[in-house]
Design an enzyme around this catalytic site. Structure first.
Site, mmCIF file in Angstrom:
data_model
loop_
_atom_site.group_PDB
_atom_site.id
_atom_site.type_symbol
_atom_site.label_atom_id
_atom_site.label_comp_id
_atom_site.label_asym_id
_atom_site.label_seq_id
_atom_site.Cartn_x
_atom_site.Cartn_y
_atom_site.Cartn_z
ATOM 1 C CG ASP A 55 6.873 -4.574 -6.346
ATOM 2 O OD1 ASP A 55 7.524 -4.041 -5.421
ATOM 3 O OD2 ASP A 55 6.217 -3.921 -7.174
ATOM 4 C CD GLU B 297 9.484 -4.064 0.989
ATOM 5 O OE1 GLU B 297 8.293 -4.445 0.927
ATOM 6 O OE2 GLU B 297 10.026 -3.445 0.074
ATOM 7 C CG ASP C 202 7.439 2.345 -4.663
ATOM 8 O OD1 ASP C 202 8.007 1.716 -5.576
ATOM 9 O OD2 ASP C 202 6.387 1.938 -4.126
#
Length: 701
Positions: free
Chosen positions: A415, A418, A485
């Protein structure tokens, strides 16, 4: 007169301003690299963006160690390693300063002025061509020195009426055809910047540069921009079909491993199961109800501190027993892994001392505040693992091996990879591979690489990681991208349909969404229940089917003890429950077909979820359809993405006949029909004669 020369089967052109190299890179493909000339005294000669010649006293000591004086730098990071083998290209250098390179389906015509034209070899049709960006600018490549050995680089190409552009990763602009858009090449939550595009003109182009920048897909020009870079590097391939192009791209950047067989089933998740008992109770309930369940996800803050990469003993007292019980139920456990590292965590000091944390260009470590146990909503500054550093990746893997793999957990949810930073901080990051502005887009790919390499060392030949960020070549490391999300609305669902198809045309075969959207959604609200049902139906035919979200009633703060409302298939009321469970069983019957698609993706680079034009490029109408898709070659899916809709238009591609799985009726391709879409199902059709028709024998059809 400046002329091209042949150098080892490649074309090379040198001027006082630039060195340009065009070389075969796999069958039907070429790699183009160019950079301003750096003289031996350290002076850079180039052209400014207004076309004037400029020099810059650019000290060589400011450059990366791999900088090549006066030539192409072979050390810069990217997605291209070793070209796929193929027959030698035909290279012709002419006395008038022009040249020609023929490599299978692709021909490159090089002008005396350095302008390149890419042609279809058999027909001579222009696929793509360089373009001067400004009236008085002599060349299609522009370099503006930034004073530190890098340049703001622009590469301009001609634009073409009627061209359709696909790929470029995952973006939520709601378009399949991206012609006319400006696409930022910067990673972010819900954005995966993959700089590969597929053109309806019969070519694919990879911008092999992990720098922050953008691509402008204008009506008059296509322009690729790298805000800070050292050289231009791109790859072009020609194909007679989209499948040809995607196969060449996989050969160039890496083939996806086979999907683990369990991963083709249904994944249960929510934000978040807080304890071992809570998670096991959900898995047991699925089995008691006789519902298929392949995997259950242990979300974030199952650790004590960020960077422990281990179960917190208070909430998860016996993870070994938990994994064994799940295994007895036929359920795999996937665990969340974040790259953030909290001071005081088990690994912080060792990582800091070894230089394995991301640095800040303004000094010290790059930090950002995140929730921490004992601090409530008072977020604490945390550092970031430097996934571009092989030593850091190795350190992380040793923790995952010791605390998870040793228990039998081999599925990791990477998760916030980035990594999750505000843009102004992302630009200040300094990685082992270079400044964040130059290499930051690589982070998620290298993060997944570390896990894949560790799993393979441990004998797991089908590595799979759920990731929120990807770049060119991520597929080779078993990256299963999800869309981040996203909002829990019909509008968001419609965006996902287009986003997933562009991901497919970016070389990532395994993609998924949070079924129902992520941020919100009230399981007791009839309007949201309809969203969830329609999304679940769409998810049934997605490459990976995963139910996840932060449902209402939401926790009031973003904190380490947060958890959302219920999010299991029995959470949405008596009308939804039979619909959801029948689709679970349908997904189970589709698993053999999905594993066949895994084989095809592994061998050929063919995406699992496909736009209609991928399978039917000769059907002009198929190129315009952006709200349907093919699951492999034989299943056509028409999602419902609006409230209250109970029928919809469905285009059947020409070149095949299609059986409506709900009615058994056979329809000829090349037609558009209005098909029923009651709440219980969405229109799904199967190509005539396909074996997968047998999967549609339950009540759903």
């Amino acid at each position: 007169m400046t002329v091209f020369t042949e150098q080892g089967g490649a074309l090379e052109r040198r001027t006082p301003h630039e060195v340009l190299v065009v070389e075969p890179w796999g069958p039907h493909s070429v790699r183009v690299r160019a950079r301003p000339v750096r003289d031996l005294d350290g002076t850079v000669a180039g052209r400014s963006l207004d076309g004037s010649t400029v020099t810059h006293a650019d000290a060589v000591t400011h450059a990366d160690p791999g900088t090549v004086i006066g030539g192409i730098d072979e050390t810069l990071p990217g997605a291209l390693d070793i070209p796929a083998p193929g027959p030698p290209a035909e290279v012709t250098v002419r006395e008038d300063g022009t040249a020609r390179l023929v490599n299978g389906r692709l021909t490159v015509e090089a002008g005396e002025d350095g302008k390149l034209r890419f042609l279809h070899s058999a027909t001579g049709r222009e696929l793509l061509a360089d373009k001067r960006p400004y009236t008085w600018y002599p060349e299609p490549r522009a370099y503006a020195p930034l004073g530190d050995g890098t340049y703001r680089i622009e590469q301009s190409f001609e634009a073409y009426d009627g061209e359709r552009i696909h790929g470029l990763g995952q973006h939520l602009h709601g378009r399949l055809d991206q012609k006319g858009l400006v696409i930022d090449l910067v990673q972010g939550n819900t954005i995966a910047a993959i700089p590969f595009l597929h053109s309806s003109r019969g070519y694919g182009l990879l911008w092999n540069n992990p720098a922050m920048g953008r691509v402008e897909l204008g009506g008059d020009t296509t322009r690729w921009v790298a805000d800070p870079a050292r050289q231009i590097d791109y790859w072009v391939t020609a194909g007679d079909t989209p499948a040809d192009i995607m196969a060449s791209y996989a050969d160039a950047t890496g083939h996806a491993p086979l999907l683990p067989e369990w991963a083709a089933g249904f994944w249960q998740s929510k934000l978040r199961y807080r304890t071992q008992d809570e998670l096991l109770a959900v898995a047991r309930e699925y089995k008691e109800r006789g519902l298929p369940l392949a995997a259950i996800v242990c979300d974030f803050f199952h650790w004590t501190r960020m960077g422990d990469w281990d179960f917190d003993p208070a909430d998860w007292p016996d993870p070994d027993a938990m994994v064994k019980e799940l295994d007895s139920l036929g359920v795999k456990l996937a665990v969340s892994v974040w790259p953030t590292v909290e001071p005081g965590s088990h690994n912080y000091e060792a990582l800091h001392a070894a230089g394995h944390l991301v640095r800040d260009s303004q000094g010290g470590l790059l930090t950002f505040p995140w929730p921490a146990r004992g601090h409530g909503a008072d977020h604490q500054p945390m550092a970031y693992l430097d996934a571009t550093d092989p030593g850091a990746r190795r350190h992380l893997w040793e923790q995952l091996r010791e605390h998870y793999l040793s228990l039998g957990v081999a599925a990791f949810w990477l998760d916030a990879c980035e990594p999750d930073l505000p843009p102004e901080l992302a630009a200040r990051a300094v990685y082992a591979a270079g400044p964040g502005t130059q290499v930051g887009n690589l982070y998620g790919t290298l993060h997944a690489r570390g896990v894949a390499e560790g799993l393979r060392e441990a004998g797991q030949d089908r590595p799979l990681s759920l990731v929120r960020s990807a770049w060119a070549g991520s597929q080779r490391y078993g990256s299963a991208l999800w869309s981040g999300d996203i909002r829990p609305t019909f509008e968001s669902l419609a965006q996902q349909v287009r986003a997933g198809l562009n991901v497919a045309m970016s070389g990532i075969p395994w993609w998924n969404t949070d079924i129902g959207g992520f941020g919100g959604g009230d399981p007791t609200d009839p309007a949201y229940r309809e969203v969830l049902v329609r999304w679940f139906q769409y998810g049934t035919f997605s490459p990976i089917m995963r139910l996840h979200g932060d449902r209402e009633p939401n926790h009031p703060t973003f904190s380490a003890d947060m958890s959302g409302g219920p999010n299991e298939v029995w959470s949405y009321g008596p009308e939804a429950y039979p619909i959801l469970t029948e689709h679970l069983r349908l997904r189970e019957r589709l698993r053999p077909y999905l594993l066949e698609l895994s084989e095809a993706a592994h061998r050929t680079g063919a995406p699992v979820m496909r736009p209609l034009f991928f399978g039917f490029p000769d059907d002009d109408r198929a190129w315009a359809v952006d709200d349907e898709f093919l699951l492999g070659p034989d299943v056509l899916v028409a999602p419902v993405t609006e409230a209250g809709v109970r029928s919809r238009a469905v285009h059947l591609p020409a070149g095949a006949s299609w059986t409506d799985t709900a009615t058994g009726e056979l329809h000829e391709g090349g037609t558009t029909l209005d098909l029923a879409a009651p709440l219980e199902r969405i229109p799904v059709l199967v190509r005539e004669g396909a074996a997968v028709r047998a999967a549609f024998t339950g009540p759903v059809s």
